[in-house]
Design an enzyme around this catalytic site. Sequence first.
Site, mmCIF file in Angstrom:
data_model
loop_
_atom_site.group_PDB
_atom_site.id
_atom_site.type_symbol
_atom_site.label_atom_id
_atom_site.label_comp_id
_atom_site.label_asym_id
_atom_site.label_seq_id
_atom_site.Cartn_x
_atom_site.Cartn_y
_atom_site.Cartn_z
ATOM 1 N N THR A 100 0.855 -1.180 0.000
ATOM 2 C CA THR A 100 0.000 0.000 0.000
ATOM 3 C C THR A 100 0.892 1.230 0.000
ATOM 4 O O THR A 100 1.762 1.371 0.865
ATOM 5 C CB THR A 100 -0.922 0.020 1.228
ATOM 6 O OG1 THR A 100 -1.686 -1.192 1.269
ATOM 7 C CG2 THR A 100 -1.869 1.203 1.171
ATOM 8 N N LYS B 46 4.585 -8.666 3.869
ATOM 9 C CA LYS B 46 3.197 -8.205 3.857
ATOM 10 C C LYS B 46 2.366 -9.174 3.010
ATOM 11 O O LYS B 46 1.962 -8.887 1.893
ATOM 12 C CB LYS B 46 3.116 -6.778 3.319
ATOM 13 C CG LYS B 46 1.873 -6.043 3.786
ATOM 14 C CD LYS B 46 2.030 -4.547 3.647
ATOM 15 C CE LYS B 46 0.841 -3.830 4.258
ATOM 16 N NZ LYS B 46 0.955 -2.363 4.180
ATOM 17 N N GLU C 96 3.134 -4.498 17.004
ATOM 18 C CA GLU C 96 2.842 -3.420 16.058
ATOM 19 C C GLU C 96 1.435 -2.903 16.298
ATOM 20 O O GLU C 96 0.712 -3.405 17.167
ATOM 21 C CB GLU C 96 2.951 -3.940 14.615
ATOM 22 C CG GLU C 96 1.999 -5.088 14.324
ATOM 23 C CD GLU C 96 2.268 -5.795 13.011
ATOM 24 O OE1 GLU C 96 3.208 -5.405 12.299
ATOM 25 O OE2 GLU C 96 1.534 -6.757 12.708
#
Length: 279
Positions: A32, A148, A180
């Site tokens: 992203t 990811k 995270e």
Amino acid sequence: MLSPLTLVNGLACAHGSVLDRGFAYGDGLFETLAVDQRSPLRLDRHLARLREGARRLRIPLDDQLEAVISDELRSLCEAFEAPQAVAKIILTRGEGGRGYRPPTGVQPGRIVRLSERPVFPRSHEETGIELFLCETRLGINPALAGIKHLNRLEQVLARSEWEDEYPEGLVRDIEGRIVEGTMSNLFLLKNGELLTPRLHRCGVAGTVRALIIESAQKHGIAVRETDLWLKDLEEADAMAVTNSLIGYWPVNAFQGRRYTIAPWQRLLAPWLKEGVKQC
């Protein structure tokens, strides 16, 4: 609301094959990116992470396919209605039959999509945010740590724990280590040292996270990747969360404790700008 633009394997459409292993098994990766002035920010860093993820999942991604993805992304940036946008790149193993065993000789699938960029309150960056502590835990799997991949159900469950009263939630692994945010990486300042969780068991190694680590070292600020626990957050002097869309948000409150906006956090904005120039 601006209409998204999507290319699926180079074709202008908004849907892919139900036979694609990305759809059936989450067998793939995604990136992203923020788009500013019709230019994808830090594209080199995102492609490098995509390349590393493809290597670890054994999805073929050669220089030619990488160039195609980059060209398609840039073409959508030029065609989009607004100069600011969010870009998403999805790379899958491609179409395959039933069964988990990866088929041989399959052409990887790709989706490149541009959509409207969200607008976050300026206060998030200027005065900070309060973090939510999620009950959902991340499983430990070193084989997938850092990359990811498309399997994001843990993040979906974690994000479903609250509505919009918190901008972000913090996630631990099943043994209690801080990992995270649901969509971000974490930094904290403790005893003059910049700390961030190690991501060798689980979690996503963000591109902005890497940039901040490099920039801190370049400017002589001690930075260390280490195991962090709730106790470390209670003892921290300051905290911030980062990702490629928000840049950074200082944390002003967590679990009833207030945090200051530390001077080093004011360095993050120029570091991120410099990181854009380098790519």
